[in-house]
Motif scaffolding. Structure first.
Motif, mmCIF file in Angstrom:
data_model
loop_
_atom_site.group_PDB
_atom_site.id
_atom_site.type_symbol
_atom_site.label_atom_id
_atom_site.label_comp_id
_atom_site.label_asym_id
_atom_site.label_seq_id
_atom_site.Cartn_x
_atom_site.Cartn_y
_atom_site.Cartn_z
ATOM 1 N N VAL A 87 0.842 -1.202 0.000
ATOM 2 C CA VAL A 87 0.000 0.000 0.000
ATOM 3 C C VAL A 87 0.871 1.244 0.000
ATOM 4 C CG1 VAL A 87 -1.653 1.335 1.336
ATOM 5 C CG2 VAL A 87 -1.988 -1.106 1.054
ATOM 6 N N ALA A 88 1.929 1.204 0.812
ATOM 7 C CA ALA A 88 2.821 2.364 0.865
ATOM 8 C C ALA A 88 3.437 2.614 -0.505
ATOM 9 C CB ALA A 88 3.907 2.136 1.917
ATOM 10 N N ILE A 89 3.830 1.535 -1.207
ATOM 11 C CA ILE A 89 4.431 1.687 -2.534
ATOM 12 C C ILE A 89 3.396 2.200 -3.532
ATOM 13 C CG2 ILE A 89 5.323 0.371 -4.502
ATOM 14 C CD1 ILE A 89 6.917 -1.296 -2.526
ATOM 15 N N ILE A 90 2.191 1.626 -3.449
ATOM 16 C CA ILE A 90 1.157 2.017 -4.407
ATOM 17 C C ILE A 90 0.794 3.496 -4.249
ATOM 18 C CG2 ILE A 90 -1.292 1.689 -4.992
ATOM 19 C CD1 ILE A 90 -0.815 -1.311 -4.391
ATOM 20 N N ILE A 91 0.765 3.963 -3.015
ATOM 21 C CA ILE A 91 0.463 5.387 -2.817
ATOM 22 C C ILE A 91 1.696 6.239 -3.111
ATOM 23 C CG2 ILE A 91 -0.297 7.166 -1.184
ATOM 24 C CD1 ILE A 91 -1.643 4.963 0.426
ATOM 25 N N GLY A 92 2.825 5.835 -2.554
ATOM 26 C CA GLY A 92 4.000 6.715 -2.536
ATOM 27 C C GLY A 92 4.695 6.825 -3.882
ATOM 28 N N VAL A 93 4.898 5.678 -4.549
ATOM 29 C CA VAL A 93 5.719 5.694 -5.756
ATOM 30 C C VAL A 93 5.129 6.558 -6.884
ATOM 31 C CG1 VAL A 93 6.666 4.231 -7.578
ATOM 32 C CG2 VAL A 93 6.913 3.565 -5.196
ATOM 33 N N TRP A 132 7.996 7.899 2.592
ATOM 34 C CA TRP A 132 9.378 7.475 2.333
ATOM 35 C C TRP A 132 9.528 7.021 0.889
ATOM 36 C CZ3 TRP A 132 12.609 8.782 6.024
ATOM 37 C CH2 TRP A 132 12.103 8.937 7.315
ATOM 38 N N TYR A 133 8.511 6.324 0.405
ATOM 39 C CA TYR A 133 8.578 5.836 -0.976
ATOM 40 C C TYR A 133 8.421 6.982 -1.959
ATOM 41 C CZ TYR A 133 8.609 1.231 0.934
ATOM 42 O OH TYR A 133 8.979 0.119 1.614
ATOM 43 N N ALA A 134 7.603 7.939 -1.605
ATOM 44 C CA ALA A 134 7.421 9.102 -2.466
ATOM 45 C C ALA A 134 8.762 9.810 -2.655
ATOM 46 C CB ALA A 134 6.385 10.044 -1.864
ATOM 47 N N ARG A 135 9.486 9.978 -1.575
ATOM 48 C CA ARG A 135 10.793 10.626 -1.658
ATOM 49 C C ARG A 135 11.762 9.852 -2.535
ATOM 50 N NH1 ARG A 135 13.199 13.913 3.150
ATOM 51 N NH2 ARG A 135 11.801 15.678 2.915
ATOM 52 N N LEU A 136 11.794 8.532 -2.252
ATOM 53 C CA LEU A 136 12.713 7.665 -2.980
ATOM 54 C C LEU A 136 12.405 7.718 -4.471
ATOM 55 C CD1 LEU A 136 14.943 5.673 -2.152
ATOM 56 C CD2 LEU A 136 13.231 3.870 -2.232
ATOM 57 N N ALA A 137 11.110 7.601 -4.806
ATOM 58 C CA ALA A 137 10.703 7.573 -6.210
ATOM 59 C C ALA A 137 11.001 8.913 -6.873
ATOM 60 C CB ALA A 137 9.217 7.255 -6.312
ATOM 61 N N THR A 161 1.558 6.050 7.404
ATOM 62 C CA THR A 161 2.792 6.674 7.873
ATOM 63 C C THR A 161 3.987 6.275 7.019
ATOM 64 O OG1 THR A 161 3.059 4.860 9.419
ATOM 65 C CG2 THR A 161 2.088 6.867 10.273
ATOM 66 N N TRP A 162 3.818 5.244 6.209
ATOM 67 C CA TRP A 162 4.967 4.702 5.483
ATOM 68 C C TRP A 162 5.155 5.274 4.074
ATOM 69 C CZ3 TRP A 162 5.750 0.970 9.403
ATOM 70 C CH2 TRP A 162 7.057 0.505 9.481
ATOM 71 N N TRP A 163 4.051 5.642 3.416
ATOM 72 C CA TRP A 163 4.173 5.987 1.997
ATOM 73 C C TRP A 163 5.103 7.169 1.683
ATOM 74 C CZ3 TRP A 163 2.881 10.695 0.037
ATOM 75 C CH2 TRP A 163 2.006 11.483 0.792
#
Lengths: 536, 293
Positions: free
Chosen positions: B99-105, B163-168, B159-161
């Motif tokens: 879920v974090a990846i799907i939202i964040g990336v 981090w992935y947004a930043r990375l992506a 709370t996790w997504w």
């Protein structure tokens, strides 16, 4: 003329011999002192590792666990000796008492020569003002005096209570809450007095006074030299009551000998302690029971058939045998075993799923298919295990039990809201303020305008009349009163207003060096430190 | 990218992983737990106890042939419960990370690729989320949503997504200067198509690495939430909940809290080690730099 050298040698020889002699005498003396001539049988202090702290040390207000401390600093007019079932009421500050035939006037004769901690003598006027203060403040257990219209100090050693309606005043005067007699050193302003008490001051007649008070952590009690029973014989002079919340820490403290007495360890720890040579386990009926109040106003449980069905589905035996390891018995109605008003032949639900299914079919839910909620206090291991075992049983009937772990505050907030939105079943404990069936029957099931503890939301005027009448008769015609109490109990059992689960034992653990320790069921978890003594 | 190069890369990757003994060991542990949790109802000795059926007369039996991990405070077989717990923990880990990846990336890639105002708005939002301590934020969220396993998973994902947004975003910013992206732009491919068809596949490597390592954190965080009573509720065989319930019995009946604790430890460690190795293998730069990140 002596050679000065020889003289010096002589002196040093004498000195050496002298020192040797002194050392030998001292050694011998010490040896004798510590063997033959010492009295090694008494330790002057005791440590009680208690569960909680003491939020309010004002004897007029205290209504939680403060009796543990207060019962050692204060005394009441009458003492309730729970082990003497035939004649439990014994003199304390009053030497004798009597009442008028109609039960409306009670006269207490006070003990002479009793001193308060400030040195003044116990007089009728102090008793009057102490109880009047409790009534005036109207907090905590003040309601026990509701019947009192007037208190008269007839003379220095006679107090007369005039009542509005009959009440068992001698029993009331033995209450563990709200009946302590405070002395003239209590500040006259009521709220200032509360502050004064909570700074660790006291004004009682009891054997101990507070020496040091650290709110939330510990209380140090020291003996009151002029206590009226005197200090000859074996007694402890100093007591440390420590608040140790974690059961594991209490277990360690009693095992290591850091605490002389402790209590309330999970029964699963007791097996191990039984084999420990240094401690003994003392278990007495506690007059405390575990109830699962059933909401009579909420969907499904408003049907008495369903209430009876789920009463038959509770695994009573499994809880008593396996969870409590027989340190409790299955309740028989709301009044706990051993207490006045408990009847050994009252109707009792047993674990019987067949019967439960049959009742559910009658109610129109042969296969269950509904959800009930149950609330319990977070951190309470017993309530938690009981809830989980019950859930598994209800599942067999097709009823889903949703277990909600809540803080005491949240649990009560939900329960005191709209009954039709509240929990279906609420687990909690009840124990009496003073020893009367009325305490249980009134608080738990009497009609309430505003919900306080009647979490069954049970409103039945016939029942109310029964117990109100019984209460008024209790002081004058006990047998008749008990008969009415019995009827009332049959009524709430039949109506299945609650799961009557367990009558608990108080399980106290004491070091074997602690002697003459006999817990009294009427004074919850109190250790009367004056009575016990500790071997060194 | 054509099929040939992909499989070649995969082959190299597999070779490198095979050479790394620690990676193989952790992969073995992970596979073991996955297989065990899939077939849980068929392999555990007492399936109904695993799901929570109490057996009050068998409370606190020490480990024995019948109950290899002993029994708990309601007489249930701890081994069965630990195995059932693996299902929950692995599912939670996968759910939260996915879920974090799907939202964040997607948000990160969009921000990185388009830049400008879009970037500013999206990144300030992620900053807001990142400025709370993550576990505390999750606790606050669960407290408002109400305790429960699903709510705990939702709050952890929330709370996790970031981090992935930043990375992506960081990936997108570097990749968008690559010639093949510029070529796509020149032939008129639409922005979003470029983001998802060309940026996404090429930005995935560090995200997979991060995701693998986050599996362990997610499992730990969820166990933590359950431990303080905000996650899974009794009688769920969730590991954190089991440790929490067993905590007060540690001195007398050690097997009750120790085995679920051990399971948490093993799974978290395995995912962490595997994530580490994966990063070393997939990212030549960090391989040379000796594994720092």
């Amino acid at each position: 003329m002596l050679n000065s050298n020889a003289f010096r040698k002589a002196i040093s020889k004498i000195a050496i011999i002298g020192i040797a002699v002194i050392v030998i005498i001292a050694g011998l003396g010490a040896y004798l002192y510590y063997t033959q001539y010492s009295i090694p049988n008494l330790k002057s202090s005791l440590v009680y590792a208690y569960v909680s702290d003491f939020p309010d040390l004002d004897p007029s207000i205290a209504f939680e666990d403060e009796q543990v401390i207060l019962a050692n600093m204060y005394e009441a007019l009458v003492f309730y000796n729970a082990s003497n079932t035939n004649n439990p009421l014994t003199p304390w500050l009053a030497t004798s008492w009597s009442h008028s035939p109609d039960g409306l006037e009670w006269t207490f004769n006070l003990r002479k020569g009793v001193l308060f901690h400030d040195g003044s003598e116990l007089k009728a006027s102090s008793v009057k003002s102490a109880i009047e203060r409790t009534i005036r403040m109207g907090l905590g257990a003040a309601y026990i005096w509701d019947a009192v219209k007037e208190i008269q100090a007839v003379d220095d050693y006679t107090v007369k209570f005039v009542l509005d309606y009959p009440a068992p005043l001698a029993q009331i005067a033995s209450s563990q809450y709200g009946a302590w007699i405070t002395g003239p050193s209590t500040p006259s302003n009521d709220t200032q007095a509360t502050e004064w008490f909570n700074q660790g001051k006291d004004s009682g007649t009891g054997p101990y006074m507070i020496e040091k008070y650290e709110a939330g952590f510990q209380v140090v009690l020291a003996k009151f030299d002029k206590y009226w029973k005197g200090w000859s014989g074996n007694h402890v002079e100093k007591v440390l009551v420590k608040s140790v919340r974690d059961p594991t820490a209490r277990l360690q403290a009693i095992k290591a000998g850091e605490a002389d007495i402790t209590l309330d360890l999970p029964v699963d720890y007791l097996e191990e302690l039984k084999t420990n040579e240094n401690v003994r386990i003392i278990s007495v009926p506690s007059y405390r029971n575990l109830l699962g109040m059933i909401n009579t106003k909420q969907a499904y449980t408003d049907n008495v058939l369903i209430r009876q069905a789920i009463s038959y589905a509770f695994p009573y035996d499994a809880v008593v045998k396996n969870v409590m390891q027989e340190y409790a018995t299955q309740s028989r109605g709301p009044i706990p075993v051993g207490m006045l008003g408990h009847f050994e032949d009252l109707t009792q639900y047993t674990y019987n799923l067949e019967k439960a299914k049959q009742l559910l079919s009658q109610a129109g839910y042969p296969n269950g298919g509904f959800t009930l909620t149950l609330t319990y206090t977070s951190g309470d291991e017993l309530e938690k295990q009981v809830a989980e075992l019950y859930k598994a049983e209800l599942e067999k009937l097709g009823i889903t039990l949703e277990i909600k772990e809540m803080t005491t505050k949240a649990k009560y907030a939900l329960a005191r809201g709209d009954p039709t939105q509240a929990q279906h079943i609420l687990l909690f404990y009840w124990w009496p303020t003073y020893i009367t069936p009325y305490d249980f029957l009134y608080s738990l099931f009497h009609t309430e305008k505003k919900v306080i503890f009647n979490f069954a939301y049970y409103y039945n005027s016939t029942y109310d009349d029964l117990i109100d009448t019984a209460s008024q008769l209790e002081g004058t015609d006990l047998n008749k009163a008990l008969q009415l109490y019995r009827q009332a109990q049959e009524q709430v059992v039949e109506d299945a207003t609650s799961l009557f689960i367990l009558d608990m034992d108080t399980i106290m653990i004491a070091n074997k060096k602690v002697h003459n320790f006999n817990p009294n069921s009427a004074y919850t978890e109190v250790v009367f430190f004056y009575d016990v003594w500790v071997e060194a | 990218m054509n099929k040939l190069t992909l499989s070649k890369e995969t082959k190299i990757t597999l070779k490198l992983i095979k050479r790394d003994k620690l990676a193989m060991l952790s992969l073995l542990i992970i596979t073991f737990f996955i297989i065990v949790s899939i077939f849980a109802p068929f392999i555990v000795p007492y399936p109904s106890q695993g799901e929570g059926l109490p057996v009050p007369e068998k409370r606190f039996l020490p480990p024995s042939f019948e109950n290899p991990f002993g029994t708990d405070y309601l007489g249930r077989d701890v081994l069965s419960r630990v195995i059932f717990g693996a299902r929950i923990s692995l599912f939670v880990g996968i759910f939260v990370v996915c879920v974090a990846i799907i939202i964040g990336v997607p948000l990160g890639l969009i921000a990185g690729y388009f830049g400008g105002k879009v970037d500013d708005v999206l990144m300030r939002i992620t900053d807001v989320f990142l400025s709370f301590p993550s576990l505390l934020f999750a606790i606050a969220l669960v407290a408002t949503l109400g305790p429960g396993l699903f709510n705990a998973m939702i709050s952890l994902s929330i709370t996790w997504w970031p981090w992935y947004a930043r990375l992506a975003r960081a990936q997108a910013v570097t990749i968008k200067e690559q010639p093949y992206i510029l070529a796509s732009q020149v032939i008129g491919v639409k922005g979003l198509t470029i983001v998802f068809r060309h940026l996404l596949p090429n930005a995935l490597t560090p995200i997979i690495v991060q995701g693998t390592m986050d599996m362990s954190s997610a499992i730990l965080a969820e166990a933590g939430l359950s431990f303080i009573g905000l996650g899974a509720q009794a009688p769920s065989p969730e590991w954190g909940l089991m440790v929490s319930t067993g905590r007060i019995y540690l001195l007398n009946y050690w097997w009750f809290p120790v085995f679920p604790g051990l399971a948490i430890f093993l799974v978290a460690l395995a995912f962490n080690l595997f994530g580490d190795s994966l990063r070393d293998v997939l990212d030549p730069k960090s391989r040379k730099a000796g594994g720092q990140m």
